[in-house]
Motif scaffolding. Sequence first.
Motif, PDB file in Angstrom:
ATOM      1  N   ARG A  10      44.900  37.455  14.832  1.00  0.00           N
ATOM      2  CA  ARG A  10      44.653  38.112  16.553  1.00  0.00           C
ATOM      3  C   ARG A  10      44.812  36.735  17.060  1.00  0.00           C
ATOM      4  N   SER A  12      44.974  37.323  21.767  1.00  0.00           N
ATOM      5  CA  SER A  12      44.923  38.166  23.365  1.00  0.00           C
ATOM      6  C   SER A  12      45.852  38.908  24.168  1.00  0.00           C
ATOM      7  N   ARG A  14      47.345  41.597  26.529  1.00  0.00           N
ATOM      8  CA  ARG A  14      46.884  41.667  28.256  1.00  0.00           C
ATOM      9  C   ARG A  14      47.580  42.483  28.642  1.00  0.00           C
ATOM     10  N   TRP A 107      39.331  39.155  25.354  1.00  0.00           N
ATOM     11  CA  TRP A 107      37.887  39.231  26.396  1.00  0.00           C
ATOM     12  C   TRP A 107      37.801  38.983  27.810  1.00  0.00           C
ATOM     13  N   GLY A 109      35.953  37.011  31.498  1.00  0.00           N
ATOM     14  CA  GLY A 109      34.721  36.751  31.413  1.00  0.00           C
ATOM     15  C   GLY A 109      34.567  36.764  33.059  1.00  0.00           C
ATOM     16  N   ARG A 147      50.164  33.008  28.888  1.00  0.00           N
ATOM     17  CA  ARG A 147      49.269  32.038  27.984  1.00  0.00           C
ATOM     18  C   ARG A 147      50.342  30.853  27.669  1.00  0.00           C
ATOM     19  N   ARG A 155      45.623  25.041  19.763  1.00  0.00           N
ATOM     20  CA  ARG A 155      44.710  24.516  19.482  1.00  0.00           C
ATOM     21  C   ARG A 155      43.613  23.221  19.668  1.00  0.00           C
TER      22      ARG A 155
HETATM   23  C1  LIG Z   1      34.060  34.332  27.143  1.00  0.00           C
HETATM   24  C2  LIG Z   1      35.476  34.404  27.484  1.00  0.00           C
HETATM   25  C3  LIG Z   1      36.228  34.555  28.354  1.00  0.00           C
HETATM   26  C4  LIG Z   1      37.463  34.922  28.991  1.00  0.00           C
HETATM   27  N1  LIG Z   1      37.886  35.883  30.271  1.00  0.00           N
HETATM   28  C5  LIG Z   1      39.307  36.026  30.741  1.00  0.00           C
HETATM   29  C6  LIG Z   1      39.753  36.046  31.750  1.00  0.00           C
HETATM   30  O1  LIG Z   1      39.269  36.306  32.366  1.00  0.00           O
HETATM   31  N2  LIG Z   1      40.760  36.975  31.568  1.00  0.00           N
HETATM   32  C7  LIG Z   1      41.873  36.865  30.886  1.00  0.00           C
HETATM   33  O2  LIG Z   1      42.872  36.668  31.292  1.00  0.00           O
HETATM   34  N3  LIG Z   1      41.669  35.807  29.443  1.00  0.00           N
HETATM   35  C8  LIG Z   1      39.991  35.340  29.896  1.00  0.00           C
HETATM   36  N4  LIG Z   1      39.718  35.514  28.328  1.00  0.00           N
HETATM   37  C9  LIG Z   1      41.418  34.917  27.437  1.00  0.00           C
HETATM   38  C10 LIG Z   1      41.108  33.322  26.598  1.00  0.00           C
HETATM   39  O3  LIG Z   1      42.214  32.803  27.506  1.00  0.00           O
HETATM   40  C11 LIG Z   1      41.844  33.136  25.510  1.00  0.00           C
HETATM   41  O4  LIG Z   1      40.978  34.133  24.479  1.00  0.00           O
HETATM   42  C12 LIG Z   1      42.369  31.826  25.096  1.00  0.00           C
HETATM   43  O5  LIG Z   1      43.529  31.701  25.861  1.00  0.00           O
HETATM   44  C13 LIG Z   1      43.012  31.420  24.214  1.00  0.00           C
HETATM   45  O6  LIG Z   1      43.742  32.724  23.511  1.00  0.00           O
HETATM   46  P1  LIG Z   1      44.176  33.691  22.251  1.00  0.00           P
HETATM   47  O7  LIG Z   1      43.434  34.945  22.695  1.00  0.00           O
HETATM   48  O8  LIG Z   1      45.232  34.280  22.351  1.00  0.00           O
HETATM   49  O9  LIG Z   1      43.906  32.715  20.839  1.00  0.00           O
HETATM   50  C14 LIG Z   1      38.164  35.246  27.644  1.00  0.00           C
HETATM   51  C15 LIG Z   1      37.728  34.358  26.838  1.00  0.00           C
HETATM   52  C16 LIG Z   1      36.537  34.499  26.162  1.00  0.00           C
HETATM   53  C17 LIG Z   1      36.573  34.056  24.611  1.00  0.00           C
END
Ligand SMILES: Cc1cc2nc3c(=O)[nH]c(=O)nc-3n(C[C@H](O)[C@H](O)[C@H](O)COP(=O)(O)O)c2cc1C
Length: 277
Positions: A10, A12, A14, A107, A109, A147, A155
């Motif tokens: 997994r 994130s 975008r 996600w 926020g 990123r 991590r």
């Molecule tokens: C509660 C929460 C809120 C987040 N809010 C945002 C956001 O507003 N915009 C965004 O681009 N990423 C957001 N993220 C994604 C994080 O930046 C991302 O999970 C983190 O950098 C780790 O990267 P990965 O998910 O690819 O492992 C959020 C993640 C979490 C858990």
Amino acid sequence: MDIIEIIKNRRSCRTFTSEELNKNDKAELEKYIKENALGLKKESIPFKIIEKEDKDIPLKINYGMIQGHKTYVLGSSLSNSDSRINYGYLMEKIVLKASEFNISSCWVGYFDPNYFKEINIKKGYEIPSILILGYAEKQSVGERLVRMTIKANKRNDWETMFFDLNTKSPLDPKQIPAYADALEMLRLSPSSGNTQPWKVFYDKEAREFHFFKKIINKRYNEMGLHEIDMGIAMAHFELTSTYKGLSGTWHKQEKKINGIPDDLHYIWTWKCAAMQG
Ligand SMILES: Cc1cc2nc3c(=O)[nH]c(=O)nc-3n(C[C@H](O)[C@H](O)[C@H](O)COP(=O)(O)O)c2cc1C
């Protein structure tokens, strides 16, 4: 794919294609959401998949350079810590189930809650975060930049996150082979701004893992995002433990846990039902 592979794969996303969710995927996910709406303390958080149309004004997102989004998952939590933890805990299970169907997610926020008229927010409730769902497009330059800036692939190490309650020294995976995967999968959890506010103390005698929150970003904490981060980590830990055949239950420790640094905030405890390995 098993849960360990799903968590490892997994990321994130975008940059989404503007496709709608495939009907079967959506139906499966809705079924899963319905059957898994009960969180800790049996609190129910009904999440909804909301699909906007191309003619709708797009949701403005403050950071993250997210493109092509039109499908969202959200619900509302009570405006308190435990309910936000539940929101994170339940929603992350949706994230991982979606990943199983090759549906990508992010996600978010920082967003405008008024955009979602489909959700009725009662007094004392809030939308602490939302999830974007969709199919991944090739990463945009902006996405790669985001990123890199938040070091999304990195991590923190084990020794900054996991400790022996008795000695307060860092926990080594070799000391705890049965739970090494569960802790490692917790470590790979996503978190707001990749802040990773998780600290876990293992009590060998009581066979308990005590979860604590360390405030890494004051603003995120005020927005409740660190509580979402805690719920996410708990979901990763629990799903991996269960997959490894290690059952247990969540409970709140009544007595104060001694010797914990003052800047750590107690969250929940995982009590192992049986210690194997
Ligand atoms: C509660 C929460 C809120 C987040 N809010 C945002 C956001 O507003 N915009 C965004 O681009 N990423 C957001 N993220 C994604 C994080 O930046 C991302 O999970 C983190 O950098 C780790 O990267 P990965 O998910 O690819 O492992 C959020 C993640 C979490 C858990």
